[in-house]
Enzyme design. Sequence first.
Site, mmCIF file in Angstrom:
data_model
loop_
_atom_site.group_PDB
_atom_site.id
_atom_site.type_symbol
_atom_site.label_atom_id
_atom_site.label_comp_id
_atom_site.label_asym_id
_atom_site.label_seq_id
_atom_site.Cartn_x
_atom_site.Cartn_y
_atom_site.Cartn_z
ATOM 1 N N ASP A 151 0.973 -1.348 -0.067
ATOM 2 C CA ASP A 151 0.003 0.334 0.306
ATOM 3 C C ASP A 151 0.593 1.230 0.058
ATOM 4 O O ASP A 151 2.216 1.490 0.962
ATOM 5 C CB ASP A 151 -1.016 -0.173 1.290
ATOM 6 C CG ASP A 151 -1.780 1.404 1.333
ATOM 7 O OD1 ASP A 151 -2.884 0.934 0.391
ATOM 8 O OD2 ASP A 151 -2.664 1.244 2.317
ATOM 9 N N HIS B 142 -9.818 5.149 -0.967
ATOM 10 C CA HIS B 142 -9.437 5.678 -0.264
ATOM 11 C C HIS B 142 -9.420 5.557 1.280
ATOM 12 O O HIS B 142 -10.792 6.352 0.422
ATOM 13 C CB HIS B 142 -7.790 5.996 -0.513
ATOM 14 C CG HIS B 142 -6.471 5.402 -0.883
ATOM 15 N ND1 HIS B 142 -5.363 4.324 -0.821
ATOM 16 C CD2 HIS B 142 -6.488 4.187 -2.025
ATOM 17 C CE1 HIS B 142 -4.541 4.124 -1.259
ATOM 18 N NE2 HIS B 142 -5.943 3.775 -2.784
ATOM 19 N N SER C 246 -12.363 3.872 6.516
ATOM 20 C CA SER C 246 -13.020 4.036 7.984
ATOM 21 C C SER C 246 -13.907 5.097 7.969
ATOM 22 O O SER C 246 -13.239 5.837 7.540
ATOM 23 C CB SER C 246 -11.825 4.486 9.007
ATOM 24 O OG SER C 246 -10.807 2.898 8.650
ATOM 25 N N ASN D 119 -9.660 0.973 1.078
ATOM 26 C CA ASN D 119 -9.253 0.512 2.218
ATOM 27 C C ASN D 119 -9.520 1.125 2.780
ATOM 28 O O ASN D 119 -10.681 2.167 3.601
ATOM 29 C CB ASN D 119 -7.673 1.096 0.961
ATOM 30 C CG ASN D 119 -7.215 0.945 -0.201
ATOM 31 O OD1 ASN D 119 -7.621 0.063 -1.086
ATOM 32 N ND2 ASN D 119 -5.901 1.365 -0.357
ATOM 33 N N ASN E 14 -7.938 0.864 7.021
ATOM 34 C CA ASN E 14 -6.599 0.696 8.391
ATOM 35 C C ASN E 14 -7.375 0.959 9.400
ATOM 36 O O ASN E 14 -7.568 0.399 10.576
ATOM 37 C CB ASN E 14 -5.865 1.456 7.426
ATOM 38 C CG ASN E 14 -4.504 1.760 8.202
ATOM 39 O OD1 ASN E 14 -4.392 0.611 9.957
ATOM 40 N ND2 ASN E 14 -3.617 2.100 7.858
ATOM 41 N N THR E 15 -7.624 2.739 9.665
ATOM 42 C CA THR E 15 -7.690 3.545 11.137
ATOM 43 C C THR E 15 -9.082 2.582 11.770
ATOM 44 O O THR E 15 -8.292 2.103 12.965
ATOM 45 C CB THR E 15 -8.140 4.644 11.250
ATOM 46 O OG1 THR E 15 -7.317 5.094 10.173
ATOM 47 C CG2 THR E 15 -7.695 5.426 12.055
HETATM 48 P P1 13P Z 1 -8.486 4.710 6.480
HETATM 49 O O1 13P Z 1 -7.387 5.021 7.765
HETATM 50 O O2 13P Z 1 -9.427 5.405 6.953
HETATM 51 O O3 13P Z 1 -9.694 3.650 6.947
HETATM 52 O O4 13P Z 1 -7.731 4.508 5.060
HETATM 53 C C1 13P Z 1 -7.088 3.341 4.747
HETATM 54 C C2 13P Z 1 -6.318 3.591 3.444
HETATM 55 O O5 13P Z 1 -6.866 3.648 3.037
HETATM 56 C C3 13P Z 1 -4.776 3.299 3.395
HETATM 57 O O6 13P Z 1 -4.768 3.084 2.159
#
Ligand code: 13P
Length: 278
Positions: free
Chosen positions: A81, A206, A209, A228, A230-231
């Site tokens: 990523d 992206h 979250s 995507n 992540n957070t």
């Molecule tokens: P978030 O952390 O807002 O979910 O975004 C993740 C992301 O885009 C990783 O490339």
Amino acid sequence: MMVNLAQLLPDARRKRYAIGSFNVYNYETIRGVIEANNELGYPAIVAFGENYLTNMTVDEVFALVDAMSKRVKIPLALHLDHCKSFDHIVQAIKAGFTSVMYDGSSLPFEENIKQTAQIAAIAHAANVSVEAELGALAGGEFSNEESGEEIYTNPEQAARFVAETKVDALAVSIGTVHGMYKGTPKVDVEILKKIAAQVDLPLVLHGGSGTPEEIVKRCIRNGIAKINVNTEISLYTIEKVKELLQSGKAYHLSQLACKEVDYVKEVVKKYSTMFRAI
Ligand code: 13P
């Protein structure tokens, strides 16, 4: 079975669903992402960002994903990523990653085309797919990624960019942020529609979250094939582990590690299910 994004995403764009790309940083998150999707029967994209190289090497990530891929029945893509470094991209390809994202979004447009095209040529020679980004996302709360000001993707530039770089997927900036939102997200689906009319490649969103379900679904209906997240994986897992530690019961670290896998799975299942129910 390990696959690349070119083998996974065109079907998603055509049939209007999205595949979640979930960030991993350790054994527990890798296991959580793979097991959650395996239980749902959906392909998984395991995403490892350049900024987590202090946690694991690309060889270690590959070794774990490769080992786990042998005990599941779903296709798995191992994706690098947000990577700005040519050397890190080459290391990931050599390690066995099936996909890479070259993030030249902070470069001038012509330079982004030039660098991305070079990387796509190298990656494709190794059967590795390439995602690139045009425009730039802003940073929300709790993100540990470097994100400056939001610059929306220009639809006309997007058409030229994909034609000249030959990438397999394009990340667009339409108002989502990296991290949690401070207020209501202002996602511009009209720009997405214009990009999708010009570019028939799978598009990537992206900043998954905290993005409201209704917006997520409108995006998927209009060309987004990969989202995507992540957070929220991190925030939710920390919150639940905190509750356990405050409950008064004593835990061995090995037990907490298993709980961590369970919490990661809850978030991954929530999003993977949402991305199919269009
Ligand atoms: P978030 O952390 O807002 O979910 O975004 C993740 C992301 O885009 C990783 O490339």
